[in-house]
Design an enzyme around this catalytic site. Structure first.
Site, PDB file in Angstrom:
ATOM      1  N   GLU A 112      -8.156 -33.020  -2.366  1.00  0.00           N
ATOM      2  CA  GLU A 112      -9.179 -31.989  -2.179  1.00  0.00           C
ATOM      3  C   GLU A 112      -8.530 -30.728  -1.625  1.00  0.00           C
ATOM      4  OE1 GLU A 112     -11.366 -33.118   1.750  1.00  0.00           O
ATOM      5  OE2 GLU A 112     -10.163 -34.797   1.091  1.00  0.00           O
ATOM      6  N   LYS A 114      -7.845 -27.845   1.027  1.00  0.00           N
ATOM      7  CA  LYS A 114      -7.945 -27.843   2.496  1.00  0.00           C
ATOM      8  C   LYS A 114      -8.643 -26.562   2.921  1.00  0.00           C
ATOM      9  CE  LYS A 114      -5.100 -28.758   6.553  1.00  0.00           C
ATOM     10  NZ  LYS A 114      -5.854 -27.891   7.440  1.00  0.00           N
ATOM     11  N   ASP A 116     -10.123 -23.595   5.114  1.00  0.00           N
ATOM     12  CA  ASP A 116      -9.628 -22.895   6.300  1.00  0.00           C
ATOM     13  C   ASP A 116     -10.801 -22.618   7.228  1.00  0.00           C
ATOM     14  OD1 ASP A 116      -7.786 -21.843   7.947  1.00  0.00           O
ATOM     15  OD2 ASP A 116      -7.315 -20.103   6.705  1.00  0.00           O
ATOM     16  N   TYR A 222     -18.576 -28.593   4.526  1.00  0.00           N
ATOM     17  CA  TYR A 222     -18.250 -29.571   3.482  1.00  0.00           C
ATOM     18  C   TYR A 222     -17.701 -30.803   4.168  1.00  0.00           C
ATOM     19  CZ  TYR A 222     -18.553 -26.610  -0.719  1.00  0.00           C
ATOM     20  OH  TYR A 222     -18.984 -25.833  -1.759  1.00  0.00           O
ATOM     21  N   LYS A 312       0.627 -27.360   2.332  1.00  0.00           N
ATOM     22  CA  LYS A 312       0.127 -26.027   2.686  1.00  0.00           C
ATOM     23  C   LYS A 312       0.657 -24.956   1.737  1.00  0.00           C
ATOM     24  CE  LYS A 312      -1.937 -26.398   6.875  1.00  0.00           C
ATOM     25  NZ  LYS A 312      -1.266 -25.713   7.939  1.00  0.00           N
ATOM     26  N   CYS A 407       6.323  17.734  -4.564  1.00  0.00           N
ATOM     27  CA  CYS A 407       6.583  16.419  -5.150  1.00  0.00           C
ATOM     28  C   CYS A 407       7.984  15.945  -4.730  1.00  0.00           C
ATOM     29  CB  CYS A 407       6.499  16.492  -6.671  1.00  0.00           C
ATOM     30  SG  CYS A 407       7.089  14.985  -7.468  1.00  0.00           S
ATOM     31  N   CYS A 410      10.235  15.941  -8.217  1.00  0.00           N
ATOM     32  CA  CYS A 410      10.542  17.137  -9.013  1.00  0.00           C
ATOM     33  C   CYS A 410      10.298  18.437  -8.255  1.00  0.00           C
ATOM     34  CB  CYS A 410       9.735  17.134 -10.306  1.00  0.00           C
ATOM     35  SG  CYS A 410       7.993  17.467 -10.049  1.00  0.00           S
ATOM     36  N   CYS A 425       1.212  15.250  -7.848  1.00  0.00           N
ATOM     37  CA  CYS A 425       2.271  16.149  -8.281  1.00  0.00           C
ATOM     38  C   CYS A 425       1.728  16.948  -9.461  1.00  0.00           C
ATOM     39  CB  CYS A 425       3.491  15.334  -8.707  1.00  0.00           C
ATOM     40  SG  CYS A 425       4.620  16.253  -9.759  1.00  0.00           S
ATOM     41  N   CYS A 431       8.004  16.184 -14.446  1.00  0.00           N
ATOM     42  CA  CYS A 431       8.415  15.332 -13.328  1.00  0.00           C
ATOM     43  C   CYS A 431       9.008  14.033 -13.863  1.00  0.00           C
ATOM     44  CB  CYS A 431       7.210  15.039 -12.441  1.00  0.00           C
ATOM     45  SG  CYS A 431       7.569  13.895 -11.100  1.00  0.00           S
TER      46      CYS A 431
END
Ligand code: IWH
Length: 668
Positions: A112, A114, A116, A222, A312, A407, A410, A425, A431
């Site tokens: 199943e 796990k 958290d 659950y 895990k 920029c 460029c 830019c 560029c």
């Protein structure tokens, strides 16, 4: 009258209990929420006017009651154990081997996800919930009965037959992702501190002294096992879980019984794929020997059972330092701040960059260069800075993030748009950064799909001044290409060949490949179907464009202004001159290649055709046939004994076609 009121209360109670079971346990409601609500109100009204018939286990009694001043302690009759952890395929395999070696036959495992959350123990006496406790230290926990009674999917009363006189149910209290997000939104709006993650939110909610507050929190439960009990239970873990479900207790929909290392590992891999799409957070997979008598023979070491382990997932969060912030220029000129991190292992890979998105995000995080931060990498999503560890900030070693005035690639001026957090830019294809991204996009799978022209090669070609525009690709020579580092004559020839092949395309792909802002695959398709020629798209006015499916003001403007820029039209002309072409869009043409733009994967064995014949047939219809299943796959053609590719396709929700369906399609 009184007799009938009592009967009516009883009738409504039974009805709501059944609806709850269908909704929360079977995940298959039989009535709309409005009907449930109507019955609920009826019962509530009757109970209010006849408090003498109010049953403390009534479905209406999930709202919490008095506040406590502290939680009582409870001793668990059977200790609540912890699980051993494994973190690798090898370690899982060792666990399975160790268990299997003890017995003659292959051992079945009940498996199943796990969750958290927090482990809890629920005690039902004669089918009624009488006590709920947290795990605590495993021996002694806290009595949180009033709070657990408010959890929507926890039945106050069990249903069905052969309910044990005493039943301790063990499981996980958790907060589903959607509820967590909503809760945090509310907290933020109220000026309160949000919870860091769903687990903390679940813990904080379960340990509320005021059960009315707990009732307002979207907790869920659950079950995953049984503690003490009186009476008969099935003698495998899997069947016991099904028994619990039958008695009205909620269980995860993912629980499976499997045999063999490979299946066990596959379940883990599948769960990792599914993880992001689950409605709740999981941090791994639990494997339990299924047969209870085998569990008993294996027994325990220290405080963990020898018959179970938790595999895990790699941690999704890790702490590291922001060493610098650089600015990246994207395809459309957007300048994105990127945190350069001290490399850290997170989510199963080493991460050294995390996007900071824009100014607003930087402000929200309150981040400075030199800060210690929590980096998060979930699934395939690009790494993010989740939060700054302000307690650890040393003012002497931090400095502000300064946005560039020009920029960084460029030196063109930077555009700031009122109300937008993004800066851009203004250099366009002048560029180099934008130019590289534009060519990468042009060559990508959903655009011209140029095999062998990966990102690295595009960077090299631009850096070596061999190309400036997508159209320059088509005048590259074998000599030029083979002069590049790590490019031999063979790969050079291959690339020239795929460039040649890529010239035959579709109008939709071509439109997409131009990289017009806001024009994705779907919009490109709509434009192609509507205008049927590049000239017509080019000459369309804004109002006219808005008549195309899913094209609004913004998209229309982007398309319109794209074709009003001289250098764009120039590149376009050069591409057509280089020989890019597509079949004219006529209904009849489209029918000939109905699979154009689609990626299919063939797996398993077929009785009526060989796999290579199937491949040829699909390609003739315009499909691309790939070797492995990914989120880019449109359809998996599955024959007999299809294996992991089919499973992956199912997990990803990809369209699956069996041999019969394939034949029907090919005949058409
Ligand atoms: C107004 N729900 O909790 C309202 N359909 O059998 C009432 C009920 C629910 C919502 C909204 C979301 C949810 C539905 C059912 C059963 C229990 C339950 C049902």
């Amino acid at each position: 009258m009184d007799m009938s009121t009592e009967n009516e209360i009883q009738r409504l109670t039974v009805l709501l209990e059944e609806y709850n079971y269908q909704y929360y346990v079977l995940d298959n409601p039989s009535v709309p929420d409005s009907e449930y609500d109507r019955i609920f109100q009826q019962l509530q009204t009757l109970e209010k006017s006849h408090p003498e018939y109010l049953n403390p286990n009534s479905p209406t009694q999930k709202v919490g009651g008095l506040a406590l001043t502290k939680f009582e302690q409870v001793k668990h009759q059977l200790p609540m154990l912890s699980l051993d952890n494994v973190f690798s395929e090898q370690a899982l395999s060792d666990f399975i081997q160790r268990v299997t070696d003890r017995f003659d036959e292959q051992t079945a495992f009940c498996i199943e996800p796990k969750l958290d959350g927090l482990a809890a123990s629920l005690i039902y006496e004669k089918g009624l919930l009488v006590q709920a406790a947290t795990r605590g230290d495993g021996k002694i926990g806290e009595k949180v009965t009033e709070n657990v009674k408010t959890i929507a999917n926890v039945p106050l009363k069990l249903r069905g037959d052969n309910i044990p006189a005493l039943l301790e149910v063990r499981g996980e209290v958790f907060m589903p992702k959607a509820g967590f997000n909503k809760l945090n939104e509310g907290l933020i709006n109220a000026g309160e501190k949000p919870f860091v993650n769903p687990r903390n939110a679940a813990a904080g909610s379960l340990r509320q002294l005021d059960s009315k507050v707990a009732a307002s929190r979207p907790l869920a439960f659950y079950c995953y096992g049984v503690g003490v009990f009186e009476g008969q239970l099935a003698n495998t873990q899997f069947e016991r879980i099904q028994q619990l479900k039958g008695w009205g207790l909620p269980i995860s929909a993912e629980i499976k019984r499997l045999i063999g290392k490979e299946n066990c590992q596959d379940f883990f891999d599948d769960m990792q794929l599914k993880r992001a799409n689950l409605s709740y957070e999981i941090d791994g997979v639990v494997y339990k020997v299924d047969d209870i008598s085998l569990q008993e023979r294996l027994g325990f070491v220290a405080r963990a059972p020898r018959w179970a382990t938790a595999y895990k997932f790699p941690a999704e969060e890790a702490v590291t330092v922001v060493e610098n912030v650089e600015f990246q220029v994207g395809r459309t000129g957007a300048i994105t701040p990127v945190a350069k991190l001290k490399p850290v292992f997170v989510g199963g890979v080493t991460v050294s960059n995390a996007t900071l998105h824009n100014k607003d995000e930087i402000q929200r995080l309150g981040i400075l260069i030199g800060d210690q931060v929590v980096v998060r990498r979930a699934g395939d999503v690009i790494p993010q800075v989740a939060r700054v560890l302000f307690d650890k900030r040393d003012p002497d070693s931090t400095r502000e993030i300064v946005f560039p005035m020009v920029c960084p690639v460029c030196q063109s001026s930077v555009e700031r748009i009122e109300g937008e957090a993004t800066i851009r830019c203004s250099g366009g294809l002048y560029c180099q950064a934008q130019c590289k991204q534009a060519i990468k996009h042009f060559a990508s799978r959903k655009a011209l799909d140029i095999d062998g022209l990966g990102n690295k090669i595009v960077e090299l070609l631009v850096d070596h001044n061999m190309i400036k525009h997508p159209s320059d690709l088509f005048s590259l020579t074998i000599d030029q290409l083979s002069s590049l580092p790590r490019m031999g004559e063979v790969s050079a020839k291959k690339l020239i060949n795929s460039l040649q092949i890529s010239k035959q395309t579709t109008l939709a792909r071509f439109l997409y490949s131009l990289g017009i802002r806001e024009v994705g695959e779907a919009t490109a398709n709509n434009l192609a179907n509507y205008y049927k020629s590049i000239e017509a798209v080019k000459n369309a006015g804004i109002e006219d464009l808005k008549a195309v499916a899913d094209v609004g003001e913004i998209v229309a403007k982007h398309v319109y202004y794209f074709f009003r820029q001289e250098h764009n039209v120039e590149v376009l002309t050069k591409l057509i001159d280089a020989g890019i072409h597509w079949p004219e869009i006529k209904a009849a043409e489209q029918e000939k290649q109905p699979l154009i733009g689609q990626t299919l994967v063939i797996t398993g064995s077929f009785s009526s055709m060989s796999r290579s014949d199937i491949k040829n047939a699909l390609q003739a219809l315009g499909a691309k046939v790939a070797g492995s299943v990914s989120k880019n796959t449109d359809t998996v053609v599955a024959g007999e004994a299809a294996g992991s590719k089919l499973i992956k396709a199912q997990e990803l929700g990809i369209n699956i076609m069996d041999e019969a369906a394939l034949l029907t399609m090919l005949e058409k």
